[in-house]
Design a protein around this motif. Structure first.
Motif, PDB file in Angstrom:
ATOM      1  N   PRO A  99       0.844  -1.204   0.000  1.00 30.23           N
ATOM      2  CA  PRO A  99       0.000   0.000   0.000  1.00 30.23           C
ATOM      3  C   PRO A  99       0.883   1.261   0.000  1.00 30.23           C
ATOM      4  N   LEU A 100       0.973   1.891  -1.141  1.00 32.63           N
ATOM      5  CA  LEU A 100       1.756   3.114  -1.316  1.00 32.63           C
ATOM      6  C   LEU A 100       0.877   4.189  -1.908  1.00 32.63           C
ATOM      7  N   CYS A 101       1.281   5.415  -1.716  1.00 29.18           N
ATOM      8  CA  CYS A 101       0.632   6.530  -2.398  1.00 29.18           C
ATOM      9  C   CYS A 101       0.702   6.259  -3.908  1.00 29.18           C
ATOM     10  N   PRO A 102      -0.422   6.348  -4.614  1.00 25.84           N
ATOM     11  CA  PRO A 102      -0.396   6.082  -6.062  1.00 25.84           C
ATOM     12  C   PRO A 102       0.620   6.944  -6.817  1.00 25.84           C
ATOM     13  N   LYS A 103       0.803   8.199  -6.373  1.00 29.20           N
ATOM     14  CA  LYS A 103       1.776   9.062  -7.032  1.00 29.20           C
ATOM     15  C   LYS A 103       3.195   8.536  -6.826  1.00 29.20           C
ATOM     16  N   LEU A 104       3.482   7.997  -5.654  1.00 30.88           N
ATOM     17  CA  LEU A 104       4.805   7.425  -5.397  1.00 30.88           C
ATOM     18  C   LEU A 104       5.006   6.174  -6.237  1.00 30.88           C
ATOM     19  N   ARG A 105       3.996   5.358  -6.312  1.00 29.76           N
ATOM     20  CA  ARG A 105       4.069   4.142  -7.142  1.00 29.76           C
ATOM     21  C   ARG A 105       4.382   4.523  -8.593  1.00 29.76           C
ATOM     22  N   ASP A 106       3.709   5.540  -9.102  1.00 28.95           N
ATOM     23  CA  ASP A 106       3.952   5.986 -10.478  1.00 28.95           C
ATOM     24  C   ASP A 106       5.359   6.553 -10.644  1.00 28.95           C
ATOM     25  N   LEU A 107       5.830   7.307  -9.654  1.00 27.64           N
ATOM     26  CA  LEU A 107       7.173   7.887  -9.727  1.00 27.64           C
ATOM     27  C   LEU A 107       8.235   6.783  -9.765  1.00 27.64           C
ATOM     28  N   VAL A 108       8.100   5.771  -8.931  1.00 24.28           N
ATOM     29  CA  VAL A 108       9.054   4.660  -8.939  1.00 24.28           C
ATOM     30  C   VAL A 108       9.041   3.975 -10.304  1.00 24.28           C
ATOM     31  N   ARG A 109       7.866   3.746 -10.851  1.00 27.62           N
ATOM     32  CA  ARG A 109       7.769   3.119 -12.183  1.00 27.62           C
ATOM     33  C   ARG A 109       8.454   3.976 -13.252  1.00 27.62           C
ATOM     34  N   ARG A 110       8.221   5.297 -13.183  1.00 29.10           N
ATOM     35  CA  ARG A 110       8.850   6.198 -14.174  1.00 29.10           C
ATOM     36  C   ARG A 110      10.364   6.190 -14.043  1.00 29.10           C
ATOM     37  N   ARG A 111      10.862   6.221 -12.817  1.00 27.82           N
ATOM     38  CA  ARG A 111      12.317   6.220 -12.609  1.00 27.82           C
ATOM     39  C   ARG A 111      12.928   4.915 -13.092  1.00 27.82           C
ATOM     40  N   ARG A 112      12.244   3.815 -12.859  1.00 31.57           N
ATOM     41  CA  ARG A 112      12.754   2.530 -13.358  1.00 31.57           C
ATOM     42  C   ARG A 112      12.771   2.525 -14.883  1.00 31.57           C
ATOM     43  N   ALA A 113      11.720   3.038 -15.505  1.00 31.70           N
ATOM     44  CA  ALA A 113      11.633   3.065 -16.969  1.00 31.70           C
ATOM     45  C   ALA A 113      12.734   3.935 -17.574  1.00 31.70           C
ATOM     46  N   ILE A 114      13.063   5.044 -16.919  1.00 27.19           N
ATOM     47  CA  ILE A 114      14.110   5.934 -17.425  1.00 27.19           C
ATOM     48  C   ILE A 114      15.448   5.203 -17.538  1.00 27.19           C
ATOM     49  N   LEU A 115      15.704   4.293 -16.615  1.00 27.34           N
ATOM     50  CA  LEU A 115      16.982   3.571 -16.632  1.00 27.34           C
ATOM     51  C   LEU A 115      17.094   2.593 -17.796  1.00 27.34           C
ATOM     52  N   GLY A 116      15.966   2.200 -18.366  1.00 27.97           N
ATOM     53  CA  GLY A 116      15.981   1.306 -19.514  1.00 27.97           C
ATOM     54  C   GLY A 116      16.352  -0.119 -19.156  1.00 27.97           C
ATOM     55  N   ASP A 117      16.588  -0.902 -20.195  1.00 23.65           N
ATOM     56  CA  ASP A 117      16.860  -2.326 -20.011  1.00 23.65           C
ATOM     57  C   ASP A 117      18.189  -2.755 -20.608  1.00 23.65           C
ATOM     58  N   ASP A 118      19.077  -1.798 -20.867  1.00 20.01           N
ATOM     59  CA  ASP A 118      20.377  -2.153 -21.442  1.00 20.01           C
ATOM     60  C   ASP A 118      21.222  -2.988 -20.482  1.00 20.01           C
ATOM     61  N   MET A 119      21.004  -2.766 -19.193  1.00 21.50           N
ATOM     62  CA  MET A 119      21.717  -3.503 -18.148  1.00 21.50           C
ATOM     63  C   MET A 119      20.691  -3.960 -17.118  1.00 21.50           C
ATOM     64  N   PRO A 120      21.033  -4.984 -16.338  1.00 19.53           N
ATOM     65  CA  PRO A 120      20.132  -5.366 -15.245  1.00 19.53           C
ATOM     66  C   PRO A 120      20.022  -4.213 -14.243  1.00 19.53           C
ATOM     67  N   PHE A 121      18.840  -4.037 -13.674  1.00 21.89           N
ATOM     68  CA  PHE A 121      18.612  -2.950 -12.725  1.00 21.89           C
ATOM     69  C   PHE A 121      19.642  -2.963 -11.606  1.00 21.89           C
ATOM     70  N   GLU A 122      19.945  -4.158 -11.081  1.00 22.70           N
ATOM     71  CA  GLU A 122      20.862  -4.237  -9.945  1.00 22.70           C
ATOM     72  C   GLU A 122      22.261  -3.714 -10.261  1.00 22.70           C
ATOM     73  N   ASP A 123      22.604  -3.601 -11.542  1.00 21.64           N
ATOM     74  CA  ASP A 123      23.894  -3.037 -11.944  1.00 21.64           C
ATOM     75  C   ASP A 123      23.824  -1.522 -12.124  1.00 21.64           C
ATOM     76  N   MET A 124      22.614  -0.948 -12.060  1.00 25.80           N
ATOM     77  CA  MET A 124      22.453   0.486 -12.304  1.00 25.80           C
ATOM     78  C   MET A 124      22.091   1.276 -11.058  1.00 25.80           C
ATOM     79  N   ALA A 125      21.224   0.700 -10.213  1.00 26.11           N
ATOM     80  CA  ALA A 125      20.687   1.508  -9.112  1.00 26.11           C
ATOM     81  C   ALA A 125      20.106   0.633  -8.018  1.00 26.11           C
TER      82      ALA A 125
END
Length: 119
Positions: free
Chosen positions: A14-40
């Motif tokens: 249960p998170l604020c919907p705006k926070l949930r959207d912000l996390v999704r946007r930040r993850r999307a900005i990083l892209g998929d060129d590398m695994p997430f764990e290698d980026m952030a």
């Protein structure tokens, strides 16, 4: 959140919907060129979390340098419902992103620092 599975799990909480959207946007900005764990690493700070506990979790200082007064983060952004701050930890750009929710029970020292250094 250290990988895509932990992000997906955190977003089911249960998170604020705006926070949930912000996390999704930040993850999307990083892209998929590398695994997430290698980026952030994303951290959602919750009521009751202390600066010491956050520093232990991210293994990086949050408080500004005692001599210079300069914080170790790159920037702080106020989204109204959360502060977002980024710590770049290595030359390859690996970063820790803190999402500090604006709500009762948050560490007053942390909130004061974020307000003071907000862009």
């Amino acid at each position: 959140m250290t990988d895509d599975a932990s992000i997906a799990s955190a977003l089911q909480r249960p998170l604020c919907p705006k926070l949930r959207d912000l996390v999704r946007r930040r993850r999307a900005i990083l892209g998929d060129d590398m695994p997430f764990e290698d980026m952030a690493h994303f951290v959602i700070v919750e009521p009751g979390d202390t600066i010491n506990a956050i520093e232990a979790a991210i293994r990086w200082p949050i408080r500004p340098d005692i001599d210079s007064g300069i914080p170790s983060w790159e920037w702080v952004m106020d989204h109204g419902f959360t502060y977002e701050t980024v710590f770049v930890l290595s030359d390859d750009g690996y970063a820790v992103v803190l999402f500090v929710q604006v709500m009762k029970g948050m560490d007053p020292e942390l909130m004061g620092m974020l307000r003071a250094f907000c862009t």
